[in-house]
Design a protein around this motif. Structure first.
Motif, mmCIF file in Angstrom:
data_model
loop_
_atom_site.group_PDB
_atom_site.id
_atom_site.type_symbol
_atom_site.label_atom_id
_atom_site.label_comp_id
_atom_site.label_asym_id
_atom_site.label_seq_id
_atom_site.Cartn_x
_atom_site.Cartn_y
_atom_site.Cartn_z
ATOM 1 N N PHE A 91 64.529 41.782 18.094
ATOM 2 C CA PHE A 91 65.195 43.014 18.501
ATOM 3 C C PHE A 91 66.034 42.721 19.730
ATOM 4 C CE2 PHE A 91 61.719 44.644 15.967
ATOM 5 C CZ PHE A 91 62.311 45.689 15.269
ATOM 6 N N ALA A 92 67.131 43.457 19.872
ATOM 7 C CA ALA A 92 68.008 43.262 21.026
ATOM 8 C C ALA A 92 68.425 44.621 21.581
ATOM 9 C CB ALA A 92 69.262 42.489 20.613
ATOM 10 N N PRO A 93 68.505 44.744 22.915
ATOM 11 C CA PRO A 93 68.933 46.007 23.513
ATOM 12 C C PRO A 93 70.460 46.157 23.439
ATOM 13 C CG PRO A 93 68.507 44.411 25.242
ATOM 14 C CD PRO A 93 68.164 43.732 23.949
ATOM 15 N N VAL A 94 70.926 47.297 22.982
ATOM 16 C CA VAL A 94 72.359 47.569 22.879
ATOM 17 C C VAL A 94 72.650 48.900 23.571
ATOM 18 C CG1 VAL A 94 74.281 48.035 21.312
ATOM 19 C CG2 VAL A 94 72.594 46.292 20.727
ATOM 20 N N MET A 95 73.630 48.898 24.494
ATOM 21 C CA MET A 95 74.035 50.138 25.148
ATOM 22 C C MET A 95 75.283 50.674 24.449
ATOM 23 S SD MET A 95 77.116 49.530 26.833
ATOM 24 C CE MET A 95 77.064 50.798 28.072
ATOM 25 N N PHE A 96 75.487 51.988 24.529
ATOM 26 C CA PHE A 96 76.705 52.567 23.975
ATOM 27 C C PHE A 96 77.132 53.749 24.833
ATOM 28 C CE2 PHE A 96 73.128 54.567 21.880
ATOM 29 C CZ PHE A 96 73.456 55.910 21.767
ATOM 30 N N CYS A 97 78.440 53.975 24.857
ATOM 31 C CA CYS A 97 79.027 55.062 25.620
ATOM 32 C C CYS A 97 80.297 55.500 24.909
ATOM 33 C CB CYS A 97 79.327 54.610 27.055
ATOM 34 S SG CYS A 97 80.590 53.299 27.132
ATOM 35 N N GLN A 98 81.049 56.388 25.510
ATOM 36 C CA GLN A 98 82.293 56.829 24.900
ATOM 37 C C GLN A 98 83.466 56.022 25.454
ATOM 38 O OE1 GLN A 98 83.081 60.990 24.714
ATOM 39 N NE2 GLN A 98 81.322 61.382 23.376
ATOM 40 N N GLY A 99 84.529 55.976 24.668
ATOM 41 C CA GLY A 99 85.681 55.168 25.046
ATOM 42 C C GLY A 99 86.331 55.595 26.347
ATOM 43 N N ASN A 100 86.279 56.878 26.672
ATOM 44 C CA ASN A 100 86.912 57.339 27.904
ATOM 45 C C ASN A 100 86.135 56.953 29.156
ATOM 46 O OD1 ASN A 100 84.744 59.108 27.783
ATOM 47 N ND2 ASN A 100 86.000 60.904 27.240
ATOM 48 N N GLN A 101 85.010 56.270 28.971
ATOM 49 C CA GLN A 101 84.237 55.786 30.129
ATOM 50 C C GLN A 101 84.600 54.341 30.497
ATOM 51 O OE1 GLN A 101 80.319 57.621 28.201
ATOM 52 N NE2 GLN A 101 79.879 56.762 30.200
ATOM 53 N N LEU A 102 85.460 53.704 29.722
ATOM 54 C CA LEU A 102 85.793 52.293 29.944
ATOM 55 C C LEU A 102 86.934 52.174 30.947
ATOM 56 C CD1 LEU A 102 85.742 51.024 26.240
ATOM 57 C CD2 LEU A 102 83.853 51.063 27.888
ATOM 58 N N ARG A 103 86.786 51.240 31.862
ATOM 59 C CA ARG A 103 87.802 50.974 32.866
ATOM 60 C C ARG A 103 88.009 49.460 32.992
ATOM 61 N NH1 ARG A 103 87.751 55.584 32.133
ATOM 62 N NH2 ARG A 103 87.785 57.341 33.619
ATOM 63 N N LYS A 104 89.170 49.092 33.535
ATOM 64 C CA LYS A 104 89.444 47.685 33.845
ATOM 65 C C LYS A 104 89.135 47.456 35.325
ATOM 66 C CE LYS A 104 93.149 47.176 30.425
ATOM 67 N NZ LYS A 104 94.567 46.794 30.202
ATOM 68 N N PRO A 105 88.092 46.677 35.636
ATOM 69 C CA PRO A 105 87.767 46.457 37.044
ATOM 70 C C PRO A 105 88.839 45.639 37.748
ATOM 71 C CG PRO A 105 86.409 45.074 35.652
ATOM 72 C CD PRO A 105 87.166 45.976 34.738
ATOM 73 N N PRO A 106 88.980 45.800 39.074
ATOM 74 C CA PRO A 106 89.979 45.011 39.813
ATOM 75 C C PRO A 106 89.629 43.523 39.818
ATOM 76 C CG PRO A 106 88.566 46.239 41.316
ATOM 77 C CD PRO A 106 88.215 46.707 39.943
ATOM 78 N N ARG A 107 90.669 42.697 39.851
ATOM 79 C CA ARG A 107 90.523 41.235 39.893
ATOM 80 C C ARG A 107 89.551 40.742 38.823
ATOM 81 N NH1 ARG A 107 90.358 42.969 45.030
ATOM 82 N NH2 ARG A 107 88.106 42.734 45.148
ATOM 83 N N ARG A 108 89.712 41.283 37.657
ATOM 84 C CA ARG A 108 88.791 40.932 36.574
ATOM 85 C C ARG A 108 89.341 39.785 35.736
ATOM 86 N NH1 ARG A 108 89.870 43.124 31.445
ATOM 87 N NH2 ARG A 108 92.054 43.757 31.290
ATOM 88 N N ARG A 109 88.466 39.226 34.934
ATOM 89 C CA ARG A 109 88.873 38.245 33.933
ATOM 90 C C ARG A 109 88.970 38.931 32.579
ATOM 91 N NH1 ARG A 109 84.444 33.676 34.767
ATOM 92 N NH2 ARG A 109 83.215 35.533 35.245
ATOM 93 N N THR A 110 89.749 38.342 31.699
ATOM 94 C CA THR A 110 89.865 38.903 30.354
ATOM 95 C C THR A 110 88.473 38.970 29.725
ATOM 96 O OG1 THR A 110 92.052 37.928 30.088
ATOM 97 C CG2 THR A 110 90.917 38.617 28.080
ATOM 98 N N GLY A 111 88.093 40.136 29.230
ATOM 99 C CA GLY A 111 86.773 40.299 28.641
ATOM 100 C C GLY A 111 85.804 41.056 29.532
ATOM 101 N N GLN A 112 86.222 41.415 30.742
ATOM 102 C CA GLN A 112 85.358 42.204 31.612
ATOM 103 C C GLN A 112 85.713 43.674 31.500
ATOM 104 O OE1 GLN A 112 85.598 40.460 35.592
ATOM 105 N NE2 GLN A 112 83.419 40.044 35.445
ATOM 106 N N VAL A 113 84.690 44.518 31.429
ATOM 107 C CA VAL A 113 84.863 45.962 31.296
ATOM 108 C C VAL A 113 83.942 46.658 32.286
ATOM 109 C CG1 VAL A 113 84.526 47.924 29.744
ATOM 110 C CG2 VAL A 113 85.538 45.830 28.881
ATOM 111 N N GLN A 114 84.428 47.733 32.851
ATOM 112 C CA GLN A 114 83.622 48.561 33.745
ATOM 113 C C GLN A 114 83.321 49.874 33.042
ATOM 114 O OE1 GLN A 114 85.144 48.950 37.730
ATOM 115 N NE2 GLN A 114 84.421 51.044 37.887
ATOM 116 N N VAL A 115 82.038 50.228 32.966
ATOM 117 C CA VAL A 115 81.614 51.469 32.320
ATOM 118 C C VAL A 115 81.325 52.508 33.399
ATOM 119 C CG1 VAL A 115 79.916 52.574 30.821
ATOM 120 C CG2 VAL A 115 80.669 50.242 30.346
#
Length: 357
Positions: free
Chosen positions: A314-338
Motif C-alpha cells: 500500500f502507498a499513501p497518496v494525497m489529492f487536492c484540487q487544481g486551483n491549489q497548485l502553485r509554482k514555488p519561487p526558484r523551483r526546479r522543473t517538477g516542483q509544485v507547491q500545494v
C-alpha cells in the motif's frame, strides 16, 4: 499548510496488457512481412521511365559538379611563369648597388638574369618598388609572392587532377548508361541491375533525391495512441476510469509540469504520492464533484504505481484540487507547491488491466 513536492518520474510507461501487446506485435509482424514482399517485388521489377530519367539527370549533375569544381580551383591558380618573374625581380633587386636607393623611390631597372640578350648580357627589367622599403626589403616581397604562387600550385594541382579523374569517370558512366537504355527496354536483366546500381550510388551521393517512403498504415489502436500523444504531448499517459473519465499521468519532469499547470482543471482533482515519496503528477480530467469514489481510488492507484512506492503493498497518496497548485519561487522543473489542505488515502499501486504494463 504548504506542501512542496519534488517529482522524479520512475521509468514506467503505460503500455498494453500482455494479450493486447501480443496481438499488436502480430499485426506489426504481418505488416512488416508485407512491406518486405513489396520491397522484394520492387527490386526485381524493371526500372521505370522515371528512374531512367533520374539516373540521366543525376549523371549530368555529377559531371557538372566536377566541371564546376575544376573551374573554381583553377581560378585560384596563377601561371607558374608569374612566379618566375617575381623571382627574377627579387634576384635583380639584390644585384642593384644599395647606395643607389633613396627613400621614396618608386621604381628601378634591374638586370633580368633569366633573359639574356644577343650579347650575352641580361636584359633590363623594370620593378615597381614600395617607396618605404629598400632594395633588399623589396626583394624579399618579390620572393614571397613567388612562394605564394608555388604553394598554391602545389596545393591545387592534386585537387584538379582528382576532379578531372572524377569527371572522366562520370563521363564514362554516362556513355555506358546511354548504351544500357535500349537493353533495359528490351528486358535485359544485367542492364537493369547496372542501372539500379547507378541509381543507388547517385542517391547515396545526393545527386538524386530518393522518393520519401509512404508512411506506414496504422491500426486503429496505434492511430488513437498517436492522436492522444499529439493532444497531450510526449510522456503523458492516458487512462480511462471505470466511470469513463480521462486520467492523465506524467512520466518526466516536463510532462509532470504540463499535467499540473496545463492539463489539470482548476476544479479537478490532482494526485501525488504523499510523505515525500517521489512520483508522477496525476489528474482526472473532470470536475471534482463528478468523480466517484471508484474513480478516485482508480487515479490514486495509478499515482502510486508511477512512484517509488510501486513495489509496496500500500502507498499513501494525497489529492487536492487544481486551483491549489502553485509554482514555488526558484523551483526546479517538477516542483509544485500545494496551497491549503489536502486529503490522503492508502491504495494498492496498480495500473488498470489492458491499459498499462
Amino acid at each position: 499548510g504548504l506542501a512542496y513536492l519534488h517529482l522524479r518520474a520512475p521509468g514506467s510507461s503505460a503500455g498494453l496488457c500482455n494479450g493486447c501487446a501480443g496481438r499488436l506485435h502480430q499485426v506489426r509482424g504481418l505488416r512488416h512481412s508485407a512491406r518486405q514482399a513489396a520491397a522484394s517485388e520492387g527490386a526485381t521489377a524493371p526500372p521505370s521511365t522515371e528512374v531512367l530519367e533520374k539516373v540521366a539527370a543525376g549523371l549530368a549533375k555529377a559531371r557538372s559538379s566536377a566541371e564546376n569544381r575544376i573551374s573554381g580551383i583553377s581560378k585560384q591558380l596563377k601561371d607558374p611563369a608569374e612566379a618566375e618573374v617575381w623571382r627574377a625581380k627579387g634576384t635583380g633587386l639584390n644585384a642593384v648597388p644599395k647606395g643607389s636607393w633613396y627613400k621614396g623611390m618608386t621604381q628601378v631597372d634591374v638586370p633580368d638574369y633569366s633573359q639574356l640578350g644577343d650579347d650575352g648580357m641580361p636584359l633590363m627589367l623594370t620593378v615597381q618598388l614600395d617607396p618605404d622599403k629598400d632594395f633588399q626589403q623589396n626583394a624579399r616581397v618579390c620572393f614571397k609572392q613567388a612562394g605564394k604562387i608555388d604553394r598554391a600550385i602545389d596545393k591545387c594541382a592534386p585537387l584538379i587532377e582528382a576532379q578531372e579523374a572524377e569527371l572522366a569517370r562520370w563521363t564514362a558512366e554516362t556513355e555506358k548508361f546511354e548504351g544500357l537504355r535500349g537493353a533495359v527496354e528490351a528486358g535485359d536483366a544485367r542492364a537493369e541491375r547496372e542501372v539500379r546500381r547507378l541509381y543507388e550510388e547517385l542517391c547515396e551521393l545526393n545527386l538524386i533525391k530518393k522518393p520519401k517512403p509512404k508512411p506506414e498504415e496504422m491500426s486503429p489502436e496505434e492511430a488513437e495512441e498517436a492522436a492522444l500523444r499529439r493532444k497531450y504531448g510526449k510522456d503523458v499517459d492516458r487512462f480511462m476510469s471505470p466511470g469513463g473519465l480521462e486520467v492523465l499521468a506524467g512520466r518526466s519532469a516536463s510532462a509532470n509540469e504540463r499535467v499540473s499547470f496545463e492539463l489539470t482543471f482548476p476544479n479537478a482533482l490532482w494526485f501525488h504520492t504523499a510523505d515525500g515519496i517521489p512520483g508522477s503528477h496525476v489528474t482526472i480530467r473532470a470536475p471534482a464533484d463528478e468523480v466517484s469514489e471508484e474513480d478516485l481510488e482508480f487515479a490514486a492507484a495509478i499515482a502510486a504505481w508511477h512512484s517509488k512506492a510501486r513495489d509496496k503493498h500500500f502507498a499513501p497518496v494525497m489529492f487536492c484540487q487544481g486551483n491549489q497548485l502553485r509554482k514555488p519561487p526558484r523551483r526546479r522543473t517538477g516542483q509544485v507547491q500545494v496551497m491549503g489542505s489536502s486529503k490522503k488515502l492508502d491504495v494498492r499501486p496498480a495500473l488498470p488491466q489492458g491499459q498499462g504494463e
